[in-house]
Design a protein around this motif. Structure first.
Motif, PDB file in Angstrom:
ATOM      1  N   TRP A 127      92.809  42.368  32.941  1.00 21.87           N
ATOM      2  CA  TRP A 127      92.380  41.036  32.509  1.00 21.87           C
ATOM      3  C   TRP A 127      90.850  40.972  32.414  1.00 21.87           C
ATOM      4  CZ3 TRP A 127      93.975  36.801  30.193  1.00 21.87           C
ATOM      5  CH2 TRP A 127      93.164  35.656  30.252  1.00 21.87           C
ATOM      6  N   HIS A 128      90.178  41.485  33.399  1.00 20.90           N
ATOM      7  CA  HIS A 128      88.711  41.474  33.409  1.00 20.90           C
ATOM      8  C   HIS A 128      88.157  42.291  32.241  1.00 20.90           C
ATOM      9  CE1 HIS A 128      84.672  42.882  34.648  1.00 20.90           C
ATOM     10  NE2 HIS A 128      84.559  41.658  35.155  1.00 20.90           N
ATOM     11  N   ASP A 129      88.763  43.456  31.986  1.00 17.67           N
ATOM     12  CA  ASP A 129      88.298  44.315  30.890  1.00 17.67           C
ATOM     13  C   ASP A 129      88.488  43.638  29.528  1.00 17.67           C
ATOM     14  OD1 ASP A 129      87.641  46.228  32.734  1.00 17.67           O
ATOM     15  OD2 ASP A 129      89.415  47.482  32.367  1.00 17.67           O
ATOM     16  N   ASN A 130      89.535  42.842  29.411  1.00 17.36           N
ATOM     17  CA  ASN A 130      89.845  42.203  28.129  1.00 17.36           C
ATOM     18  C   ASN A 130      89.099  40.880  27.929  1.00 17.36           C
ATOM     19  OD1 ASN A 130      91.716  42.435  25.748  1.00 17.36           O
ATOM     20  ND2 ASN A 130      92.356  40.416  26.471  1.00 17.36           N
ATOM     21  N   TYR A 131      88.545  40.349  29.017  1.00 22.14           N
ATOM     22  CA  TYR A 131      87.946  39.010  28.967  1.00 22.14           C
ATOM     23  C   TYR A 131      86.779  38.938  27.976  1.00 22.14           C
ATOM     24  CZ  TYR A 131      87.009  34.382  30.899  1.00 22.14           C
ATOM     25  OH  TYR A 131      86.878  33.023  31.062  1.00 22.14           O
ATOM     26  N   THR A 132      85.989  39.995  27.901  1.00 28.40           N
ATOM     27  CA  THR A 132      84.844  40.010  26.988  1.00 28.40           C
ATOM     28  C   THR A 132      85.283  39.836  25.541  1.00 28.40           C
ATOM     29  OG1 THR A 132      83.605  41.448  28.482  1.00 28.40           O
ATOM     30  CG2 THR A 132      82.851  41.330  26.200  1.00 28.40           C
ATOM     31  N   TYR A 133      86.387  40.494  25.177  1.00 28.40           N
ATOM     32  CA  TYR A 133      86.898  40.391  23.808  1.00 28.40           C
ATOM     33  C   TYR A 133      87.378  38.970  23.514  1.00 28.40           C
ATOM     34  CZ  TYR A 133      86.741  45.473  24.093  1.00 28.40           C
ATOM     35  OH  TYR A 133      86.318  46.767  24.254  1.00 28.40           O
ATOM     36  N   LEU A 135      86.210  36.280  24.936  1.00 27.66           N
ATOM     37  CA  LEU A 135      85.018  35.438  24.842  1.00 27.66           C
ATOM     38  C   LEU A 135      84.420  35.461  23.435  1.00 27.66           C
ATOM     39  CD1 LEU A 135      83.000  35.989  28.150  1.00 27.66           C
ATOM     40  CD2 LEU A 135      84.056  33.883  27.345  1.00 27.66           C
ATOM     41  N   ASN A 136      84.474  36.619  22.776  1.00 26.73           N
ATOM     42  CA  ASN A 136      83.946  36.704  21.414  1.00 26.73           C
ATOM     43  C   ASN A 136      84.660  35.735  20.487  1.00 26.73           C
ATOM     44  OD1 ASN A 136      81.925  38.623  21.769  1.00 26.73           O
ATOM     45  ND2 ASN A 136      83.343  40.339  21.563  1.00 26.73           N
ATOM     46  N   ASP A 137      85.962  35.586  20.689  1.00 29.53           N
ATOM     47  CA  ASP A 137      86.726  34.634  19.873  1.00 29.53           C
ATOM     48  C   ASP A 137      86.451  33.196  20.293  1.00 29.53           C
ATOM     49  OD1 ASP A 137      87.953  36.457  18.206  1.00 29.53           O
ATOM     50  OD2 ASP A 137      89.767  36.630  19.408  1.00 29.53           O
ATOM     51  N   PHE A 138      86.540  32.929  21.584  1.00 30.92           N
ATOM     52  CA  PHE A 138      86.515  31.556  22.066  1.00 30.92           C
ATOM     53  C   PHE A 138      85.109  30.950  22.099  1.00 30.92           C
ATOM     54  CE2 PHE A 138      90.685  32.842  23.067  1.00 30.92           C
ATOM     55  CZ  PHE A 138      91.449  31.710  23.299  1.00 30.92           C
ATOM     56  N   GLN A 139      84.089  31.781  22.269  1.00 26.29           N
ATOM     57  CA  GLN A 139      82.717  31.269  22.332  1.00 26.29           C
ATOM     58  C   GLN A 139      81.918  31.505  21.052  1.00 26.29           C
ATOM     59  OE1 GLN A 139      80.807  32.884  25.876  1.00 26.29           O
ATOM     60  NE2 GLN A 139      81.234  31.003  26.983  1.00 26.29           N
ATOM     61  N   LYS A 140      82.283  32.565  20.307  1.00 32.55           N
ATOM     62  CA  LYS A 140      81.505  32.904  19.111  1.00 32.55           C
ATOM     63  C   LYS A 140      82.314  32.807  17.817  1.00 32.55           C
ATOM     64  CE  LYS A 140      78.636  36.101  21.786  1.00 32.55           C
ATOM     65  NZ  LYS A 140      78.208  37.521  21.957  1.00 32.55           N
ATOM     66  N   ASN A 141      83.636  33.025  17.920  1.00 33.19           N
ATOM     67  CA  ASN A 141      84.524  32.953  16.750  1.00 33.19           C
ATOM     68  C   ASN A 141      84.060  33.898  15.638  1.00 33.19           C
ATOM     69  OD1 ASN A 141      86.825  31.947  15.442  1.00 33.19           O
ATOM     70  ND2 ASN A 141      85.681  30.299  14.448  1.00 33.19           N
ATOM     71  N   ASN A 142      83.616  35.084  16.019  1.00 34.09           N
ATOM     72  CA  ASN A 142      83.083  36.042  15.047  1.00 34.09           C
ATOM     73  C   ASN A 142      84.110  36.458  13.993  1.00 34.09           C
ATOM     74  OD1 ASN A 142      80.495  36.170  16.140  1.00 34.09           O
ATOM     75  ND2 ASN A 142      81.047  37.756  17.617  1.00 34.09           N
ATOM     76  N   LEU A 143      85.376  36.539  14.378  1.00 30.52           N
ATOM     77  CA  LEU A 143      86.421  36.968  13.454  1.00 30.52           C
ATOM     78  C   LEU A 143      87.109  35.790  12.767  1.00 30.52           C
ATOM     79  CD1 LEU A 143      88.015  39.864  15.549  1.00 30.52           C
ATOM     80  CD2 LEU A 143      86.348  40.026  13.687  1.00 30.52           C
ATOM     81  N   HIS A 144      86.607  34.586  13.016  1.00 31.84           N
ATOM     82  CA  HIS A 144      87.109  33.367  12.365  1.00 31.84           C
ATOM     83  C   HIS A 144      88.613  33.164  12.585  1.00 31.84           C
ATOM     84  CE1 HIS A 144      83.216  32.903  10.423  1.00 31.84           C
ATOM     85  NE2 HIS A 144      83.292  34.179  10.074  1.00 31.84           N
ATOM     86  N   ARG A 145      89.042  33.426  13.814  1.00 26.26           N
ATOM     87  CA  ARG A 145      90.444  33.158  14.148  1.00 26.26           C
ATOM     88  C   ARG A 145      90.682  31.670  14.398  1.00 26.26           C
ATOM     89  NH1 ARG A 145      90.350  38.485  17.458  1.00 26.26           N
ATOM     90  NH2 ARG A 145      91.550  39.893  16.117  1.00 26.26           N
ATOM     91  N   PHE A 146      89.599  30.935  14.663  1.00 28.21           N
ATOM     92  CA  PHE A 146      89.679  29.494  14.851  1.00 28.21           C
ATOM     93  C   PHE A 146      88.994  28.778  13.694  1.00 28.21           C
ATOM     94  CE2 PHE A 146      89.655  30.934  19.393  1.00 28.21           C
ATOM     95  CZ  PHE A 146      90.888  30.415  19.765  1.00 28.21           C
ATOM     96  N   ASP A 147      89.370  27.528  13.487  1.00 30.44           N
ATOM     97  CA  ASP A 147      88.658  26.695  12.518  1.00 30.44           C
ATOM     98  C   ASP A 147      87.322  26.233  13.090  1.00 30.44           C
ATOM     99  OD1 ASP A 147      90.667  26.877  10.616  1.00 30.44           O
ATOM    100  OD2 ASP A 147      91.752  25.160  11.436  1.00 30.44           O
TER     101      ASP A 147
END
Length: 255
Positions: A127-133, A135-147
């Motif tokens: 879980w800890h190892d995956n948390y950074t990935y 965060l990229n979605d939830f805080q930065k949305n770099n891959l535009h998975r969210f609106d």
């Protein structure tokens, strides 16, 4: 020492992830927000009402097509498509004033059961190892998975789902009927009707400690014999529960 840390971690999970909402309220919250989510789903005719996501995406695509098309004859074709689409939207709007969208759904409120794949997110290390990935979605949305950017706090709700201990319960589908939607068991084929949606399952919700944010899952047919499933994020705002965003479950469970 590792055993002690593991036991402490599991104890923390169990204490932190306690349900703060009774079953009747949970059903009501899911019913209230599910129709809002469906309004964003391209399989729902209501998505093409002028205030909703499908209409907005189509409108933007027409604008982009015009902006990048210098040929006047081809621009004329695009304007015709825009006109045809507007007539379709007007027709949908008129019909939905007296017609419901049938949503075919299994009559069970399922408990999500996380299945580990190449990693096991039930363990503290993975879980800890995956948390950074995440965060990229939830805080930065770099891959535009969210609106839009939804924020880190919803990651903890995914963790709650991974460790969820509740049970599946029967679901009276008619109790979900709300807004443009009416639910029924999966029986008659509705593939050819724009006022019928082939859904699959809806899953039980978890909530944060103060009961202001929540997360459940929803799955639907999104291709020939293919099921798409998402975590549905919701929040309580001005005394009302509203849909926030969806997040594909395969990123978590690799299913």
């Amino acid at each position: 020492m590792k055993l002690i840390l593991s036991l402490l971690f599991l104890s923390f999970v169990q204490l932190s992830f306690s349900q703060s909402v009774d079953l009747a309220t949970e059903r009501s919250i899911i019913s209230e927000t599910l129709c809002q989510y469906l309004n964003t789903n391209p399989n729902s005719a209501a998505s093409f009402l002028k205030a909703n996501k499908g209409y907005q995406l189509m409108s933007e695509s027409f604008k982009m097509a015009l902006a990048f098309e210098p040929d006047s004859a081809k621009q004329k074709d695009i304007y015709k498509e825009m006109s045809d689409f507007d007539r379709y939207v007007d027709s949908i709007t008129l019909q939905l004033q007296h017609k419901k969208i049938m949503v075919q759904l299994t009559d069970t409120l399922y408990a999500y059961r996380y299945v580990a794949g190449s990693r096991n997110l039930k363990t503290e290390k993975d879980w800890h190892d995956n948390y950074t990935y995440l965060l990229n979605d939830f805080q930065k949305n770099n891959l535009h998975r969210f609106d839009t950017i939804v924020g880190e706090s919803y990651i903890d709700l995914i963790k709650q789902q991974i460790h969820y201990k509740g049970e599946s319960v029967p679901l009276e589908l008619s109790s979900f009927n709300l807004a443009h939607y009416q639910y029924q068991k999966k029986a008659a084929d509705c593939e050819q009707s724009e006022f019928c949606m082939q859904a699959d399952k809806v899953y039980r919700a978890v909530f944060n400690a103060d009961g202001t944010k929540g997360c459940y899952l929803f799955s639907f047919l999104c291709g020939e014999n293919k099921i798409c499933r998402s975590f549905i994020f919701i929040k309580k705002e001005n005394g009302r529960w509203i849909y926030v965003a969806e997040y594909p479950s395969w990123i978590i469970d690799e299913a």
